[in-house]
Design a protein around this motif. Structure first.
Motif, PDB file in Angstrom:
ATOM      1  N   ARG A  50     -11.828  11.157 -25.773  1.00 40.35           N
ATOM      2  CA  ARG A  50     -11.838   9.781 -25.266  1.00 40.35           C
ATOM      3  C   ARG A  50     -12.370   8.822 -26.329  1.00 40.35           C
ATOM      4  O   ARG A  50     -11.852   7.715 -26.505  1.00 40.35           O
ATOM      5  N   THR A  80     -17.398   5.891 -22.353  1.00 40.67           N
ATOM      6  CA  THR A  80     -16.773   5.923 -23.677  1.00 40.67           C
ATOM      7  C   THR A  80     -17.059   4.632 -24.437  1.00 40.67           C
ATOM      8  O   THR A  80     -17.419   4.662 -25.625  1.00 40.67           O
ATOM      9  N   SER A 107     -14.817  14.242 -23.678  1.00 40.75           N
ATOM     10  CA  SER A 107     -15.575  13.078 -24.158  1.00 40.75           C
ATOM     11  C   SER A 107     -15.232  12.752 -25.601  1.00 40.75           C
ATOM     12  O   SER A 107     -15.062  11.584 -25.968  1.00 40.75           O
TER      13      SER A 107
END
Length: 355
Positions: free
Chosen positions: A100, A51, A97
């Motif tokens: 995040r 991330t 994803s």
């Protein structure tokens, strides 16, 4: 270490050497470096390596560019930003994803990235059914993970009442509108300011879809505005059932709104619809707008007169551009509540053919 660089470390200790100008795209990092000029490494125990890598890549691209500004849902992204989010979404079937990156950008105070994440999420709901929205955002497990629910930051991005009214003008975004209402109704997220008003007047939804949305109204809602499409087909019957349930509850239920203002201007109400609608008006009503409903006749106005006797808190009644003749007025006016502060009778025509 070169003072033109700063080290950023992720939750597992992975270190990234980043140009200070790049790192300072984050307001949080910029403030940290200003307050501690000698600081060479900034740890982020709450941001995973992959991330942080994505966030740094975004900052590298935008460090010398004006930050993209998101002004509306449905806005197109630049080619680079589109490809950036496509890469994030590649193989990410459950949005982990993307969320995040959203949470990280919000924490790091990278406003443009936060806005773009939210724009992407909104765009992904376009054309989705409510069941698909539930699956996409894992709504089945909301109550088990209330404090960690990942859409909280997403909804903070929206100005709730304005955003909902904007979404409701586009049927493709019905799923997202329903999602926002559902979360607010169940008290799973908190937004400021509270949603007080929802404008359905420009909606082109079927009555059944209207009912789906009405069933998710949060307790904070005090005003609803309707348009003609609400009264297509069985719409009036469905709406009356909803209003009657609210009236019977007295607005005291844990998640039940107490409606104070209702707008039905230009809804093309006739006697039959008026006789259905008016007895269902909630007793907490303070403002009623019936402007432009020139098809209501004596039977409909008589029904309103009967209901007005129970609307003791009504303060504003707007009847401009209605077909209210002298005889009907004589029947209606004695029923007006004693606390009425405003009665609008402008542009009254007794002959429906008048303009």
């Amino acid at each position: 270490m070169d003072r033109g660089e700063v080290e950023l470390s992720s939750s597992d200790g992975t270190v990234f050497k980043v140009a200070t100008a790049v790192a300072c795209v984050s307001k949080l990092i910029g403030t940290t470096l200003e307050e501690s000029a000698e600081k060479e490494r900034i740890p982020f125990s709450n941001i995973e390596t992959e991330t942080l890598k994505k966030v740094i890549r975004y900052c590298e691209h935008h460090k010398d560019q004006q930050a993209p500004k998101v002004k509306r849902i449905g806005q197109a992204m630049s080619k680079w930003d589109t490809e950036f989010f496509d890469e994030i979404r590649h193989g990410d079937s459950n949005l982990d994803s993307l969320f995040r990156v959203l949470v990280a950008s919000d924490y790091l105070q990278i406003d443009s990235l936060t806005d773009l994440c939210c724009l992407k999420l909104a765009d992904m709901t376009k054309g989705e059914t409510t069941d698909e929205i539930r699956l996409l955002f894992k709504l089945e497990s909301l109550h088990e993970h209330k404090t960690a629910f990942r859409l909280h930051d997403f909804l903070r991005w929206l100005e709730p009442s304005e955003a909902l009214s904007s979404l409701l003008k586009q049927e493709d975004f019905l799923g997202l509108a329903w999602l926002i209402l559902y979360l607010l109704k169940e008290n799973l997220v908190e937004v400021t300011p509270l949603v007080r008003s929802i404008d359905f007047s420009d909606c082109k939804l079927s009555p059944q879809k209207f009912l789906l949305l009405l069933g998710c109204l949060p307790k904070s809602v005090e005003e609803l505005k309707f348009g003609r499409s609400m009264f297509d087909g069985e719409g009036c019957t469905l709406l009356c059932g909803f209003l009657k349930a609210l009236s019977d509850s007295g607005g005291e239920g844990a998640h039940v709104p107490s409606l104070r203002r209702l707008w039905f201007d230009g809804c093309n109400l006739d006697d039959e619809k008026a006789k259905q609608l008016f007895p269902s008006l909630p007793k907490e009503l303070e403002e009623l707008n019936l402007e432009g409903n020139r098809e209501i006749g004596s039977a409909g106005w008589g029904s309103l007169g009967a209901r007005l006797k129970g609307l003791e808190g009504l303060k504003k009644l707007k009847l401009q551009s209605c077909n209210l003749d002298d005889e009907t007025a004589k029947q209606l006016f004695p029923s007006l509540p004693g606390g009425l502060e405003e009665l609008n009778l402008s542009f009254m025509f007794s002959d429906p053919g008048c303009a």
